[in-house]
Design a protein around this motif. Structure first.
Motif, PDB file in Angstrom:
ATOM      1  N   GLN A  51      -9.856   7.892 -11.831  1.00 52.06           N
ATOM      2  CA  GLN A  51     -10.323   7.389 -13.125  1.00 52.06           C
ATOM      3  C   GLN A  51     -10.849   5.956 -13.005  1.00 52.06           C
ATOM      4  O   GLN A  51     -11.827   5.588 -13.667  1.00 52.06           O
ATOM      5  N   VAL A  52     -10.204   5.146 -12.164  1.00 55.28           N
ATOM      6  CA  VAL A  52     -10.707   3.793 -11.922  1.00 55.28           C
ATOM      7  C   VAL A  52     -12.103   3.850 -11.314  1.00 55.28           C
ATOM      8  O   VAL A  52     -13.024   3.105 -11.710  1.00 55.28           O
ATOM      9  N   ASN A  53     -12.293   4.745 -10.340  1.00 61.04           N
ATOM     10  CA  ASN A  53     -13.612   4.897  -9.718  1.00 61.04           C
ATOM     11  C   ASN A  53     -14.649   5.325 -10.756  1.00 61.04           C
ATOM     12  O   ASN A  53     -15.802   4.859 -10.735  1.00 61.04           O
ATOM     13  N   LEU A  91      -5.726  -0.251 -14.185  1.00 58.50           N
ATOM     14  CA  LEU A  91      -5.189  -0.998 -13.049  1.00 58.50           C
ATOM     15  C   LEU A  91      -3.726  -1.348 -13.262  1.00 58.50           C
ATOM     16  O   LEU A  91      -2.909  -1.272 -12.335  1.00 58.50           O
ATOM     17  N   ASN A  92      -3.386  -1.759 -14.478  1.00 56.08           N
ATOM     18  CA  ASN A  92      -1.971  -2.024 -14.784  1.00 56.08           C
ATOM     19  C   ASN A  92      -1.135  -0.767 -14.617  1.00 56.08           C
ATOM     20  O   ASN A  92      -0.032  -0.806 -14.062  1.00 56.08           O
ATOM     21  N   ALA A  93      -1.660   0.367 -15.108  1.00 58.44           N
ATOM     22  CA  ALA A  93      -0.927   1.624 -15.021  1.00 58.44           C
ATOM     23  C   ALA A  93      -0.730   2.030 -13.569  1.00 58.44           C
ATOM     24  O   ALA A  93       0.379   2.446 -13.162  1.00 58.44           O
ATOM     25  N   ASN A  94      -1.795   1.918 -12.748  1.00 62.96           N
ATOM     26  CA  ASN A  94      -1.672   2.337 -11.358  1.00 62.96           C
ATOM     27  C   ASN A  94      -0.800   1.385 -10.559  1.00 62.96           C
ATOM     28  O   ASN A  94      -0.136   1.795  -9.597  1.00 62.96           O
ATOM     29  N   THR A  95      -0.803   0.118 -10.934  1.00 67.06           N
ATOM     30  CA  THR A  95       0.103  -0.828 -10.283  1.00 67.06           C
ATOM     31  C   THR A  95       1.551  -0.424 -10.512  1.00 67.06           C
ATOM     32  O   THR A  95       2.390  -0.477  -9.596  1.00 67.06           O
TER      33      THR A  95
END
Length: 662
Positions: A94-96, A587-591
């Motif tokens: 999803q980030v990509n 990004l916060n979620a994946n961190t």
């Protein structure tokens, strides 16, 4: 030694061959020990049953349970890590996607692209957003990972614009509302007591006084007007207040005989104010008699009646304008006959009334599930409407439902009132508490009779002429965009690892202003010390900047339209900021997912160490020392052979006795 004695005594017997019996017992013991050593050697374990070592067996079995549990915990941790890694990989994608979405949005904001170009860009972007939504539906073993939510709070509020709600089964709460038999008179009940200054109708001023009256007395002046005697700061008596004229008796200013020039002036002779006063109203007056309150309206008479609230002899003065000049009874007397179960049947019932002066209305609603009460305020109207939710869980019909419910209403309102709070009931005196601020509407409870009244200042008050409520209590549910899963990583029932999986659907990446997401920072969420660069900003600017840059959740927008995001330069420019917020959230979620996965690495390492150490400790209790077992096996094997040989010889010894019998 025993054998020698036995042999000496029993050497010539044939019935009991004690030597053979002794040899047989030793043979059996040696055979048993030999069998145990053989079992230990073949199983490799020192403990093959609880009989081998009861306490050691118990310790060993507990350790075995723990070892087996730790093995399952390690498996749980590994599977949990796989689940988290699956979710993290999906968020990576999803980030990509959002990287490409931002690239497209940047193109669309550039003036070198035409609207036709933006139309093509929009098609690509819409497909990317749809793919992101599909990825949010990722599952692991049938468990949805990135599209779940959980309830964070339930917010109760009063909807003043809700349709009128009729009480269940038309149960009347207020007798007046049920029958229409009520009015709201203007004035106040005046209790007739021994100290009341009441005059009989038609009484005229009497003769002049011969002494100066006392402060507080009611007196006539020479013109027949009524005044209250007032003592000023110098001790002189005046009419009504400090600036009133000095009082004279027979042309002499008070005090009598004073030589002070200031005591002599143009004053008015005082006439007798001690007119026929009613001293014992309970015996001299009865309902239906008339009295006059001359200090306010000389000559006007009032009918004596019973105050419906206090039950005491009174008269209702409709000409007195004080702070509470409108009064009505909250008559609950018909309620008991309409319900079967107390307090269950009270749940959801209530009544409303309208101010009349400012159109504010107040609703009182009963809640049988609790004994606590709360005040809720609507948003429409000025002033805002109010709803008192009164907990009636402890209401009974002893001594009467009217008194018990009346006390609950008063205590509930009193506990949450916007005005001054009083003491809980019952009390020895009548008590009032504020219902609303604007026109000082008060709720009054009369402890002696258990009755309620509402009094109001300045303008009329109207009960809603139906059995039911104006407005309605409603609930809004707030959701956190995440779900919590629990990995059991220890052998204790209460020990587990909480894993939080984010919601990454489009509704969360681009939250609408009207959504139910609980994502707005509260005061406790803001940092106690602001980061560097915030020094010159106002408090509001600091919060806005921190929410934009640091807060983990994205800002709200009106609503995401996946088919119009970059259809124009203006839309693309607005959408660009939304994409930045969505990327920040992902990004916060994946961190967080990465940190959780990393934690499970250490969890598994710790489980392995615990499992190894526990297995080593269990080995000490359970495993056999094979060298020792082999030695003991050889020992008991030889002893068994020797005992068998001795048993054979012992069986031959009775044959010597036969020579005596030949």
């Amino acid at each position: 030694m025993v054998t020698t004695l036995w042999y000496g005594v029993n050497a010539m017997v044939i019935f009991n061959n004690m030597a053979a019996m002794s040899a047989l017992n030793e043979t059996n013991r040696n055979t048993s020990k030999l069998g145990k050593t053989i079992k230990q050697a073949t199983s490799g374990m020192r403990l093959n049953s609880a009989g081998d070592d009861a306490s050691g067996y118990s310790i060993s079995e507990r350790m075995r349970v723990k070892i087996r549990a730790l093995g399952q915990c390690k498996e749980n941790s590994a599977k949990g890590q796989d689940l988290i890694d699956t979710a993290s990989a999906a968020v990576d994608q999803q980030v990509n996607i959002m990287k490409q979405v931002k690239t497209i949005a940047l193109r669309a904001t550039d003036s070198t692209y035409t609207d036709a170009d933006r139309g093509n860009l929009q098609k690509e972007l819409s497909q990317l957003l749809d793919q992101s939504e599909d990825i949010a539906n990722t599952q692991f073993n049938g468990i949805s990972l990135l599209n779940q939510k959980m309830v964070s709070e339930t917010i109760k509020w009063f909807d003043a614009d809700a349709p009128y709600k009729v009480n269940r089964n038309n149960i009347p709460v207020l007798k007046q509302a049920a029958t229409g038999d009520y009015n709201v008179p203007q004035g106040e009940y005046v209790e007739i007591t021994h100290s009341s200054v009441l005059y009989e109708p038609g009484t005229t001023p009497g003769s002049q006084l011969t002494v100066i009256p006392a402060a507080g007395n009611l007196v006539y002046d020479a013109g027949g007007n009524v005044h209250t005697v007032y003592a000023d700061s110098t001790g002189h008596y005046r009419f009504d207040n400090d600036s009133g004229a000095l009082i004279e008796v027979h042309g002499v200013a008070n005090p009598p005989g004073s030589t002070n020039p200031s005591d002599v002036g143009t004053t008015t002779n005082v006439y007798d104010g001690i007119l026929p006063q009613i001293h014992n109203p309970d015996t001299t007056l009865s309902v239906g008699d008339f009295v006059s309150d001359t200090p306010y309206y000389p000559g006007k008479s009032y009918r004596v009646e019973i105050n419906p609230f206090t039950g005491k002899l009174s008269y209702f003065n409709t000409d007195t304008f004080n702070d509470y000049s409108y009064i009505t009874e909250v008559d609950l007397s018909d309620l008991r006959s309409a319900i079967a179960n107390v307090p269950e049947d009270l749940d959801g019932l209530g009544f409303s009334f309208d101010c009349g002066g400012c159109d504010q209305f107040v609703t009182v609603m009963f809640d049988a599930s609790t004994s606590a009460s709360n005040l809720y305020e609507g948003e429409s109207g000025t002033p805002h409407p109010l709803c008192y939710v009164i907990g009636v869980k402890d209401v009974t019909d002893v001594p009467t439902l009217e008194a018990s419910l009346g006390e609950a209403i008063f205590n509930g309102v009193n506990a949450v009132t916007q005005g001054a709070k009083g003491n809980s009931l019952p009390s020895s005196t009548d008590t009032s508490t504020t219902l609303a601020d604007r026109h000082t509407i008060k709720l009054n409870y009369y402890a002696d009779t258990g009755k309620l009244s509402i009094t109001k200042k300045d303008s009329n008050l109207a009960l809603i002429m139906k059995n039911g409520l104006m407005g309605e209590m409603k609930e809004d549910v707030g959701y956190k965009p995440e779900q919590n899963l629990y990995l059991h990583t220890d052998d204790k029932s209460s020990r587990n690892v909480k894993v939080s999986l984010p919601n990454t659907t489009l509704s969360m990446l681009f939250p609408a202003a009207s959504s139910c997401w609980d994502i707005d920072p509260k005061e406790v969420d803001y940092p106690e010390e602001w980061p560097k660069g915030y020094d010159t900003l106002s408090d509001a600017e600091k919060k806005a900047k921190w929410k934009e840059e640091v807060w983990q959740y994205p800002n709200r927008k009106v609503k995401l339209d996946v088919d119009q995001c970059v259809s124009s330069r203006e839309r693309a420019n607005d959408f660009l900021a939304d994409v930045d917020q969505a990327i920040k959230y992902l990004l916060n979620a994946n961190t967080t997912l990465g940190a959780e996965s990393s934690r499970l690495d250490y969890t598994q390492d710790n489980i392995v160490v615990m499992q190894e150490n526990t297995t080593a400790a269990e080995s000490v209790q359970r495993d056999a020392d094979i060298a020792k077992v082999a030695m003991e096996q050889a020992k008991y094997n030889l002893l068994q052979q020797a005992s068998q040989s001795m048993l054979a010889q012992a069986n031959q010894s009775p044959n010597g006795v036969l020579s005596l019998l030949q």
